[in-house]
Design an enzyme around this catalytic site. Sequence first.
Site, PDB file in Angstrom:
ATOM      1  N   ARG A 194       1.160  -1.022  -0.090  1.00  0.00           N
ATOM      2  CA  ARG A 194       0.210  -0.122   0.146  1.00  0.00           C
ATOM      3  C   ARG A 194       0.926   1.193   0.249  1.00  0.00           C
ATOM      4  O   ARG A 194       0.704   2.015  -0.388  1.00  0.00           O
ATOM      5  CB  ARG A 194      -0.528  -0.274   1.219  1.00  0.00           C
ATOM      6  CG  ARG A 194      -2.035  -0.743   1.387  1.00  0.00           C
ATOM      7  CD  ARG A 194      -2.805  -1.099   2.418  1.00  0.00           C
ATOM      8  NE  ARG A 194      -4.262  -1.883   1.814  1.00  0.00           N
ATOM      9  CZ  ARG A 194      -4.099  -3.117   2.286  1.00  0.00           C
ATOM     10  NH1 ARG A 194      -2.652  -3.278   3.283  1.00  0.00           N
ATOM     11  NH2 ARG A 194      -5.011  -3.765   2.634  1.00  0.00           N
ATOM     12  N   HIS A 205      -3.949   0.668   8.444  1.00  0.00           N
ATOM     13  CA  HIS A 205      -4.373  -0.037   6.742  1.00  0.00           C
ATOM     14  C   HIS A 205      -3.375  -0.557   7.027  1.00  0.00           C
ATOM     15  O   HIS A 205      -3.026  -0.486   5.587  1.00  0.00           O
ATOM     16  CB  HIS A 205      -5.653   0.659   6.808  1.00  0.00           C
ATOM     17  CG  HIS A 205      -5.869  -0.876   5.602  1.00  0.00           C
ATOM     18  ND1 HIS A 205      -7.093  -1.740   6.224  1.00  0.00           N
ATOM     19  CD2 HIS A 205      -6.420  -0.395   4.506  1.00  0.00           C
ATOM     20  CE1 HIS A 205      -7.713  -1.824   4.819  1.00  0.00           C
ATOM     21  NE2 HIS A 205      -6.702  -1.395   3.876  1.00  0.00           N
TER      22      HIS A 205
END
Length: 307
Positions: free
Chosen positions: A87, A174
């Site tokens: 990410r 996250h």
Amino acid sequence: MKITVVGAGHVGATAAQRIAEKKLATEVVLVDIVDGIPQGKALDMWESAPIEGFDAKVIGTNTYEATEGSSVVVVTAGLARKPGMSRDDLRDKNAGIIQSVSEQIAKYSPQTKIILVTNPLDVMTYVAFKTTGFESNRVFGQAGILDTARYRTFLSMETGISVRDIQAMVLGGHGDDMVPLLRYTTVAGIPITQMVSKDRLDEIVQRTRQGGGEIVKYLKTGSAYYAPSAAAVEMVEAVVTDAKRLLPCSAWLTGEFGISDTYAGVPVILGKDGVEKIVEIDLNDEEKAMLHESANHVKENIAALNL
Ligand code: APR
């Protein structure tokens, strides 16, 4: 009640569809930079209204005039992960996109709440917070609901018990260092440790951490969107119905859990004002250490931003 979704890709279009079908808005506006995509998807969606039985207008656009006065804006614009990408690899590319999108949101909907979905999630939420200058309770991110949903699904697969009876919470950034809280994971109130062995739980936690990557590996050309859009829309619903849900969300921390000046996934109360409260649950030393490590990773990425 107008709700805007920026980014008419996989996550954004699915989120818009869920918002319309759940009757959370009278108008759903879908914005994207690609000419024709938001217009085509919005019209197609609107044409499902007679069958699905919703009254919301669904508008697709490449500019922001039609978003004016939105109550909630969900931001999914940006690039999605490809196999082998973390990410964080998306950071600088998506930061520029989020900056320009946030300027438009602040211009046309100065009172709105913004729910970020674009990855790397916690860093993009920070970019929107800084760019808009909004109060932190109005800018927050979807992370923990998706991670928790994956974790609950895997536990349901393991135990054969309904997902509805599995309660859990995943905190932290996250990313692959998210923090699933085993101590607070129960099946209808019964501690999960009484039902699943420690070894299997460790494997399930590991699968949860890599849950996004597992989907990317299958899809090859994109990342997950059914569960991410469902998670974002659960947050939209909590806000527009002023539900006071207690959900894990990425929120701006100012000393809670001993962490400040960063976004990270923590338990919050979500209602009409957005993040109405950060709930400082009791964490043991190991959980605290994991949360701090995860938050530090977000902080490093915020510091490395090249805006
Ligand atoms: N403004 C509006 N839309 C934009 C912009 C912009 N500046 N830049 C890109 N987009 C649009 C793209 O045109 C595309 O339609 O964002 C959309 C992204 O859609 P997908 O590529 O299908 O990606 P998706 O799977 O929806 O994921 C979006 O959510 O979960 C996260 O990691 C994921 O960051 C990614 C985001």
